[in-house]
Design a protein around this motif. Structure first.
Motif, mmCIF file in Angstrom:
data_model
loop_
_atom_site.group_PDB
_atom_site.id
_atom_site.type_symbol
_atom_site.label_atom_id
_atom_site.label_comp_id
_atom_site.label_asym_id
_atom_site.label_seq_id
_atom_site.Cartn_x
_atom_site.Cartn_y
_atom_site.Cartn_z
ATOM 1 N N GLU A 96 43.812 -12.264 -27.571
ATOM 2 C CA GLU A 96 43.660 -12.313 -29.029
ATOM 3 C C GLU A 96 42.451 -11.519 -29.523
ATOM 4 O O GLU A 96 42.125 -11.544 -30.708
ATOM 5 N N ARG A 97 41.756 -10.810 -28.618
ATOM 6 C CA ARG A 97 40.566 -10.057 -29.019
ATOM 7 C C ARG A 97 40.771 -8.570 -28.744
ATOM 8 O O ARG A 97 41.587 -8.194 -27.919
ATOM 9 N N ASP A 98 39.986 -7.765 -29.427
ATOM 10 C CA ASP A 98 40.078 -6.337 -29.122
ATOM 11 C C ASP A 98 38.754 -5.832 -28.531
ATOM 12 O O ASP A 98 38.526 -4.633 -28.420
ATOM 13 N N ASP A 99 37.862 -6.771 -28.175
ATOM 14 C CA ASP A 99 36.572 -6.336 -27.630
ATOM 15 C C ASP A 99 36.303 -6.914 -26.237
ATOM 16 O O ASP A 99 35.155 -6.927 -25.778
ATOM 17 N N VAL A 100 37.352 -7.403 -25.561
ATOM 18 C CA VAL A 100 37.157 -7.966 -24.221
ATOM 19 C C VAL A 100 38.213 -7.385 -23.274
ATOM 20 O O VAL A 100 39.388 -7.300 -23.626
ATOM 21 N N VAL A 224 37.826 -34.226 -9.587
ATOM 22 C CA VAL A 224 37.630 -32.766 -9.537
ATOM 23 C C VAL A 224 36.464 -32.292 -10.410
ATOM 24 O O VAL A 224 36.288 -31.096 -10.621
ATOM 25 N N PHE A 225 35.631 -33.234 -10.885
ATOM 26 C CA PHE A 225 34.486 -32.828 -11.711
ATOM 27 C C PHE A 225 33.550 -31.911 -10.915
ATOM 28 O O PHE A 225 33.116 -30.868 -11.386
ATOM 29 N N ARG A 226 33.214 -32.337 -9.703
ATOM 30 C CA ARG A 226 32.328 -31.519 -8.867
ATOM 31 C C ARG A 226 32.937 -31.402 -7.478
ATOM 32 O O ARG A 226 32.995 -32.375 -6.730
ATOM 33 N N THR A 227 33.431 -30.225 -7.163
ATOM 34 C CA THR A 227 34.040 -29.993 -5.860
ATOM 35 C C THR A 227 33.382 -28.773 -5.221
ATOM 36 O O THR A 227 32.617 -28.063 -5.881
ATOM 37 N N ARG A 228 33.684 -28.537 -3.963
ATOM 38 C CA ARG A 228 33.050 -27.396 -3.285
ATOM 39 C C ARG A 228 33.810 -26.104 -3.529
ATOM 40 O O ARG A 228 33.256 -25.025 -3.407
ATOM 41 N N GLU A 229 35.072 -26.251 -3.858
ATOM 42 C CA GLU A 229 35.897 -25.096 -4.184
ATOM 43 C C GLU A 229 36.475 -25.395 -5.560
ATOM 44 O O GLU A 229 37.050 -26.460 -5.762
ATOM 45 N N PHE A 230 36.290 -24.497 -6.516
ATOM 46 C CA PHE A 230 36.753 -24.783 -7.874
ATOM 47 C C PHE A 230 37.079 -23.468 -8.572
ATOM 48 O O PHE A 230 36.851 -22.391 -8.023
ATOM 49 N N GLU A 231 37.637 -23.584 -9.769
ATOM 50 C CA GLU A 231 37.993 -22.357 -10.490
ATOM 51 C C GLU A 231 37.125 -22.203 -11.723
ATOM 52 O O GLU A 231 36.888 -23.172 -12.449
ATOM 53 N N GLN A 232 36.709 -20.973 -11.958
ATOM 54 C CA GLN A 232 35.887 -20.685 -13.125
ATOM 55 C C GLN A 232 36.605 -19.739 -14.077
ATOM 56 O O GLN A 232 37.500 -18.988 -13.688
ATOM 57 N N MET A 233 36.166 -19.784 -15.333
ATOM 58 C CA MET A 233 36.673 -18.869 -16.356
ATOM 59 C C MET A 233 35.414 -18.357 -17.045
ATOM 60 O O MET A 233 34.728 -19.133 -17.725
ATOM 61 N N GLU A 234 35.069 -17.099 -16.810
ATOM 62 C CA GLU A 234 33.778 -16.618 -17.303
ATOM 63 C C GLU A 234 33.922 -15.335 -18.115
ATOM 64 O O GLU A 234 34.740 -14.468 -17.799
ATOM 65 N N LEU A 235 33.094 -15.239 -19.124
ATOM 66 C CA LEU A 235 33.020 -14.023 -19.932
ATOM 67 C C LEU A 235 31.582 -13.526 -19.906
ATOM 68 O O LEU A 235 30.649 -14.315 -20.090
ATOM 69 N N GLU A 236 31.416 -12.232 -19.632
ATOM 70 C CA GLU A 236 30.094 -11.608 -19.799
ATOM 71 C C GLU A 236 30.235 -10.692 -21.005
ATOM 72 O O GLU A 236 31.025 -9.738 -20.980
ATOM 73 N N PHE A 237 29.485 -10.999 -22.054
ATOM 74 C CA PHE A 237 29.615 -10.260 -23.310
ATOM 75 C C PHE A 237 28.339 -9.444 -23.513
ATOM 76 O O PHE A 237 27.255 -10.005 -23.682
ATOM 77 N N PHE A 238 28.473 -8.107 -23.436
ATOM 78 C CA PHE A 238 27.319 -7.193 -23.454
ATOM 79 C C PHE A 238 27.029 -6.770 -24.898
ATOM 80 O O PHE A 238 27.931 -6.263 -25.585
ATOM 81 N N VAL A 239 25.799 -6.976 -25.333
ATOM 82 C CA VAL A 239 25.468 -6.724 -26.750
ATOM 83 C C VAL A 239 24.149 -5.943 -26.861
ATOM 84 O O VAL A 239 23.312 -5.986 -25.948
ATOM 85 N N PRO A 240 23.928 -5.240 -27.992
ATOM 86 C CA PRO A 240 22.607 -4.646 -28.213
ATOM 87 C C PRO A 240 21.566 -5.772 -28.221
ATOM 88 O O PRO A 240 21.825 -6.828 -28.820
ATOM 89 N N PRO A 241 20.417 -5.577 -27.558
ATOM 90 C CA PRO A 241 19.455 -6.679 -27.399
ATOM 91 C C PRO A 241 19.096 -7.398 -28.703
ATOM 92 O O PRO A 241 19.017 -8.623 -28.740
ATOM 93 N N VAL A 337 23.184 -9.925 -22.277
ATOM 94 C CA VAL A 337 24.471 -10.538 -21.937
ATOM 95 C C VAL A 337 24.540 -11.972 -22.454
ATOM 96 O O VAL A 337 23.637 -12.765 -22.198
ATOM 97 N N ILE A 338 25.606 -12.246 -23.185
ATOM 98 C CA ILE A 338 25.904 -13.635 -23.560
ATOM 99 C C ILE A 338 27.047 -14.092 -22.656
ATOM 100 O O ILE A 338 28.076 -13.424 -22.570
ATOM 101 N N GLU A 339 26.817 -15.200 -21.976
ATOM 102 C CA GLU A 339 27.796 -15.652 -20.974
ATOM 103 C C GLU A 339 28.333 -17.051 -21.281
ATOM 104 O O GLU A 339 27.640 -18.032 -21.066
ATOM 105 N N PRO A 340 29.566 -17.143 -21.770
ATOM 106 C CA PRO A 340 30.231 -18.459 -21.773
ATOM 107 C C PRO A 340 30.919 -18.658 -20.417
ATOM 108 O O PRO A 340 31.843 -17.923 -20.088
ATOM 109 N N ALA A 341 30.427 -19.631 -19.634
ATOM 110 C CA ALA A 341 30.933 -19.843 -18.266
ATOM 111 C C ALA A 341 31.527 -21.239 -18.163
ATOM 112 O O ALA A 341 30.810 -22.237 -18.230
#
Ligand code: ATP
Length: 482
Positions: A96-100, A224-241, A337-341
């Motif tokens: 739904e975005r045009d910047d990612v 499954v709150f805290r496990t040794r193997e898990f799945e992440q969904m991460e965004l690194e959003f690069f912006v002018p400082p 970088v703004i990171e929603p992880a």
């Protein structure tokens, strides 16, 4: 419509023992703050965990061999739901975005990545052993007393690196060491120049990635709150400082709204701003989206302003320039970088807990998962009214029409009431029933999980009607009841 009751298989005591031995794990997780006066009980936790096992969402890994502590296998329904959670994130963050743009980096990578990121030096927990009972603990969780035996005879704390170590190739020596990634983020930083160049991007832009991460957690637990193997969904959003604070605020709102949009009620969500002392070494500001788990507030997602720490660290270690340069204007800078992880597996658990409900239909108690229709394992159940052979061909035909557009389950066992209840319990939003009238009028009955209302719809209109229903914003009937 009459609805008959269903009893869970196996005696309850057996089920509870199963929950205790497989799921409870360590309930004293320091990252969890108790909610004062919270009405949500550990009973809810047991009910959800029980349902997960009984209905094929989550099983202890390799259960026939006694399992392995805090490791889980996702069953048929859990696999579908986890995929839906990740798809919902992916749609909001990429489609739904045009910047990612998207990325899928390797899990095993050059160990220099972890040297540059600081994971080799600082991704550690302080570990102590109890000399009396030999249990091992995180010192920051227990202070100076062993929670198991009460002894104060503990070893000195030593740093324990949370990364799983392995060897690449047949020779197990230091030059062949590799690590299972403890987060997906670094894959995006090391590919920054490749992605920006190949896609001709200019900040602000983001790189999104989902995938498995591994941490040798000392105290996994709480299902499954805290496990040794898990799945992440991460965004690194690069912006002018200079724009980083503005984008940090933007992503905090976006992400909080995503959880609301997919059905978690306002009262079970909060955004918690990290205190200065709590901030990671790379962060100029972090806020966590937290969920009211039955045992207290727990993090679903961290949204950090990581500054230019990562790009500068990788530039220094690799010798490559990791910066934005505009040839036309001569502008040059290292983006912030703004990171929603977020954690996909942890988030799936939050959706399940939030959706769990019990109510009465026709004077009988039912369990219902009020999942957002996009997150439910099946969107549609296709059911012949009875097992009579005359209904089978048309029901299979309806299934054939629907299954190319929606995830469907076909069920012709038990009474229709029981089958509705079964679907309610796994959160299926719509049941399509083919009855004897269908053979005459070419229409079927569509039953809504939340209202239990039934509508007669022509088979030729079904795909369009269901697609229209799924496109509507979701509203949880409990919210309007309150
Ligand atoms: P926590 O404080 O709970 O250990 P964290 O702050 O270390 O989490 P991050 O490194 O920010 O977590 O990872 C992002 C997300 O990944 C977390 O918000 C969480 O949803 C998920 N996550 C992290 N560790 C685990 C784990 N061991 N099991 C399941 N999910 C996890």
């Amino acid at each position: 419509m009459s609805v008959s009751s269903e009893t869970p298989p196996g005696p309850l005591t057996e089920t509870n023992q199963w929950i205790d031995s497989h799921y409870r794990g360590d309930m004293e997780d320091p990252s969890i703050t108790t909610i004062p006066g919270a009405a949500r009980s550990s009973e809810l936790f047991d009910q959800v965990v029980n349902l997960c096992k009984r209905r094929g969402f989550v099983f202890p890994s390799a259960e026939i061999y006694g399992g392995i502590r805090s490791t889980y296998d996702y069953g048929p329904l859990g696999t579908l739901m986890l995929r839906n959670v990740k798809d919902a994130w992916w749609r909001a963050m990429v489609q739904e975005r045009d910047d990612v743009v998207a990325l899928d980096a390797a899990i095993l990578t050059n160990p220099k990545v972890w040297e540059a990121s600081g994971h080799l030096a600082t991704f550690t927990d302080p570990l102590v052993d109890c000399r009396n009972c030999k249990e091992r603990w995180r010192q920051d969780q227990i202070g100076d007393t062993c929670p198991n035996c009460g002894s104060k005879d503990l070893t000195d704390a030593r740093p324990f690196n949370l990364m799983f170590k392995t060897f690449v190739g047949p020779i197990e020596d230091d030059s062949n060491v590799a690590y299972l990634r403890p987060e997906t983020a670094q894959g995006m930083f090391v590919n920054f120049a490749n992605v920006m160049g190949s896609m001709r991007l200019k900040p602000p832009f983001g790189i999104a990635q989902q995938g498995r991460s591994f941490r040798n957690e000392i105290t996994p637990g709480n299902f499954v709150f805290r496990t040794r193997e898990f799945e992440q969904m991460e965004l690194e959003f690069f912006v002018p400082p200079k724009d980083a604070p503005k984008w940090h605020e933007y992503w905090c709102n976006e992400r909080l709204n995503w959880y609301r949009r997919f059905g978690i009620s306002e009262s079970l969500l909060r955004l918690r701003v990290h205190e200065k002392e709590e901030l990671s070494h790379y962060s100029a500001g972090t806020s966590d989206v937290e969920f009211a788990f039955p045992w207290g507030w727990g993090e679903l997602e961290g949204i950090a302003n990581r500054t230019d720490f990562d790009l500068k660290a990788h530039a220094a270690h690799s010798g490559e320039k990791l910066e934005y340069f505009d040839q036309a204007t001569g502008e040059r800078y290292v983006p912030y970088v703004i990171e929603p992880a977020a954690g996909a597996t942890r988030t799936m658990m939050a959706f399940l807990i939030s959706a769990y409900d019990e109510d009465e239909v026709g004077g009988e108690k039912r369990t219902v998962l009020r999942l957002h229709p996009h997150l439910a394992p099946y969107q549609v159940a296709v059911l012949p009214l009875s097992k009579k052979e005359t209904l089978t061909p048309l029901t299979k035909e309806v299934l054939g029409i629907l299954k190319t557009s929606f995830m469907c389950e076909y069920d012709d066992t038990q009474s229709i009431g029981r089958r509705y209840r079964r679907q309610d319990e796994i959160g299926t939003p719509l049941c399509v029933t083919v009855d004897f009238d269908s053979l005459e009028d070419g229409a079927v009955t569509v039953r809504d999980r939340d209202t239990t209302e039934q509508q007669r719809i022509a088979i030729s209109d079904l795909v369009g009607e269901i697609a229209g229903y799924l496109a509507q914003p979701f509203s949880d009937p409990r919210t309007s009841r309150n």
